[in-house]
Design a protein around this motif. Structure first.
Motif, PDB file in Angstrom:
ATOM      1  N   MET A   1       0.836  -1.207   0.000  1.00  0.00           N
ATOM      2  CA  MET A   1       0.000   0.000   0.000  1.00  0.00           C
ATOM      3  C   MET A   1       0.871   1.258   0.000  1.00  0.00           C
ATOM      4  N   GLY A   2       2.031   1.193   0.678  1.00  0.00           N
ATOM      5  CA  GLY A   2       3.030   2.244   0.806  1.00  0.00           C
ATOM      6  C   GLY A   2       2.717   3.610   0.274  1.00  0.00           C
ATOM      7  N   ASN A   3       2.952   3.813  -1.032  1.00  0.00           N
ATOM      8  CA  ASN A   3       2.894   5.172  -1.546  1.00  0.00           C
ATOM      9  C   ASN A   3       1.599   5.530  -2.234  1.00  0.00           C
ATOM     10  N   ARG A   4       0.575   4.804  -1.962  1.00  0.00           N
ATOM     11  CA  ARG A   4      -0.699   5.217  -2.541  1.00  0.00           C
ATOM     12  C   ARG A   4      -1.693   5.490  -1.418  1.00  0.00           C
ATOM     13  N   PRO A   5      -2.741   6.295  -1.700  1.00  0.00           N
ATOM     14  CA  PRO A   5      -3.747   6.557  -0.664  1.00  0.00           C
ATOM     15  C   PRO A   5      -4.437   5.255  -0.247  1.00  0.00           C
ATOM     16  N   ILE A   6      -5.027   5.230   0.942  1.00  0.00           N
ATOM     17  CA  ILE A   6      -5.803   4.051   1.328  1.00  0.00           C
ATOM     18  C   ILE A   6      -7.273   4.299   1.016  1.00  0.00           C
ATOM     19  N   VAL A   7      -7.966   3.224   0.677  1.00  0.00           N
ATOM     20  CA  VAL A   7      -9.381   3.333   0.305  1.00  0.00           C
ATOM     21  C   VAL A   7     -10.221   2.586   1.338  1.00  0.00           C
ATOM     22  N   ILE A   8     -11.194   3.308   1.898  1.00  0.00           N
ATOM     23  CA  ILE A   8     -12.106   2.701   2.875  1.00  0.00           C
ATOM     24  C   ILE A   8     -13.502   2.692   2.262  1.00  0.00           C
ATOM     25  N   GLY A   9     -14.088   1.527   2.149  1.00  0.00           N
ATOM     26  CA  GLY A   9     -15.453   1.427   1.607  1.00  0.00           C
ATOM     27  C   GLY A   9     -16.448   1.373   2.751  1.00  0.00           C
ATOM     28  N   ILE A  10     -17.492   2.186   2.652  1.00  0.00           N
ATOM     29  CA  ILE A  10     -18.549   2.153   3.681  1.00  0.00           C
ATOM     30  C   ILE A  10     -19.884   1.895   2.983  1.00  0.00           C
ATOM     31  N   ALA A  11     -20.389   0.670   3.160  1.00  0.00           N
ATOM     32  CA  ALA A  11     -21.672   0.308   2.561  1.00  0.00           C
ATOM     33  C   ALA A  11     -22.734   0.215   3.661  1.00  0.00           C
ATOM     34  N   GLY A  12     -23.963  -0.076   3.251  1.00  0.00           N
ATOM     35  CA  GLY A  12     -25.070  -0.195   4.207  1.00  0.00           C
ATOM     36  C   GLY A  12     -26.340   0.286   3.543  1.00  0.00           C
ATOM     37  N   GLY A  13     -27.465  -0.142   4.076  1.00  0.00           N
ATOM     38  CA  GLY A  13     -28.747   0.203   3.475  1.00  0.00           C
ATOM     39  C   GLY A  13     -29.030   1.696   3.491  1.00  0.00           C
ATOM     40  N   SER A  14     -30.023   2.076   2.715  1.00  0.00           N
ATOM     41  CA  SER A  14     -30.439   3.478   2.690  1.00  0.00           C
ATOM     42  C   SER A  14     -30.905   3.900   4.089  1.00  0.00           C
ATOM     43  N   GLY A  15     -30.363   5.022   4.570  1.00  0.00           N
ATOM     44  CA  GLY A  15     -30.752   5.520   5.891  1.00  0.00           C
ATOM     45  C   GLY A  15     -30.042   4.824   7.041  1.00  0.00           C
ATOM     46  N   SER A  16     -29.006   4.039   6.718  1.00  0.00           N
ATOM     47  CA  SER A  16     -28.329   3.279   7.785  1.00  0.00           C
ATOM     48  C   SER A  16     -27.386   4.148   8.611  1.00  0.00           C
ATOM     49  N   GLY A  17     -26.957   5.278   8.050  1.00  0.00           N
ATOM     50  CA  GLY A  17     -26.037   6.148   8.791  1.00  0.00           C
ATOM     51  C   GLY A  17     -24.628   6.159   8.217  1.00  0.00           C
ATOM     52  N   LYS A  18     -24.498   5.803   6.938  1.00  0.00           N
ATOM     53  CA  LYS A  18     -23.185   5.819   6.289  1.00  0.00           C
ATOM     54  C   LYS A  18     -22.589   7.226   6.305  1.00  0.00           C
ATOM     55  N   THR A  19     -23.446   8.208   6.019  1.00  0.00           N
ATOM     56  CA  THR A  19     -22.967   9.592   5.957  1.00  0.00           C
ATOM     57  C   THR A  19     -22.485  10.063   7.332  1.00  0.00           C
TER      58      THR A  19
END
Ligand code: CTP
Length: 211
Positions: A1-19
């Motif tokens: 991963m070293g020299n690249r940004p890290i990617v975090i995926g956040i999934a979940g149903g509509s209205g689950s509180g992802k935001t």
């Protein structure tokens, strides 16, 4: 991963509180090293379709998203190149004419109902999260939000939920939970989980400085 940004995926149903989870992380880092990409902003452009036809689109099906463009943008950000992020208009059900310039950052949070459903997106993620909130709470939140912010009526929210959102959730979103590294109950209210995620991101960022 070293020299690249890290990617975090956040999934979940509509209205689950992802935001809320995403905002809590961004607030902690004060926007210095974290950027957010909403899969919603990558709904396919429908400006060529009449408004009435756009109302019939299934916005909870994987085919509704332009994941090709999303992948392209993530790959550019992974090379520390800026992107022109689309803006989505929920009232007009299509992409806006404007775009917004997004500068690359060390942490990319990719948030959306179906980000764990697409294998190509999953393969780009270093951490996969699924926000797991009961369906009754999700529909209540969605109703308030869609009426206040997305120009909907109570009848249209109920109809869309029963005919589209609920069946698509069961078919595509809920099964994608199996790909998550961490399942977060109750989203933005779960301060313990958010603290743990922030600590993990801090550790990764510190390691990047050393590398
Ligand atoms: N959607 C819609 N009309 C559109 C486009 C999308 O009603 N023109 C709805 C889809 O039905 C989908 C939802 O938008 O279910 C996706 O957004 P959602 O996940 O509810 O919002 P977020 O703020 O991203 O997530 P959360 O509520 O978890 O914070």
């Amino acid at each position: 991963m070293g020299n690249r940004p890290i990617v975090i995926g956040i999934a979940g149903g509509s209205g689950s509180g992802k935001t809320s989870v995403t905002n809590a992380i961004i607030e902690f880092f004060k926007d210095r090293s974290v950027l957010m990409l909403q899969q919603d902003f990558y709904y396919k452009d429908q400006s060529h379709l009449p408004f009435e036809e756009r109302l019939n689109t299934n916005y909870d099906h994987p085919m509704a998203f332009d994941n090709g463009l999303l992948m392209e943008h993530i790959n550019q950000l992974l090379e520390y190149k800026e992107i022109e992020k689309p803006i989505y208009d929920y009232k007009l059900h299509t992409r806006s004419l404007e775009t917004v310039k997004v500068e690359p950052k060390d942490v990319i949070i990719l948030e959306g109902i179906l980000v764990l459903e697409d294998e190509r997106l999953r393969d780009l993620m270093d951490i996969k999260l699924f926000v797991d909130t009961d369906a009754d709470i999700r529909i209540l939140r969605r109703m308030v939000r869609d009426i206040n912010e997305r120009g909907r009526t109570i009848e249209s929210v109920i109809e869309q939920y029963c005919n589209v959102v609920r069946p698509m959730h069961n078919e595509f979103i809920e099964p994608s939970k199996r790909y998550a590294d961490i399942i977060i109950p109750e989203g933005g209210q779960n301060h313990v989980a958010i603290d743990l995620i922030i600590t993990k991101i801090q550790t990764i960022l510190e390691q990047k400085v050393i590398l």
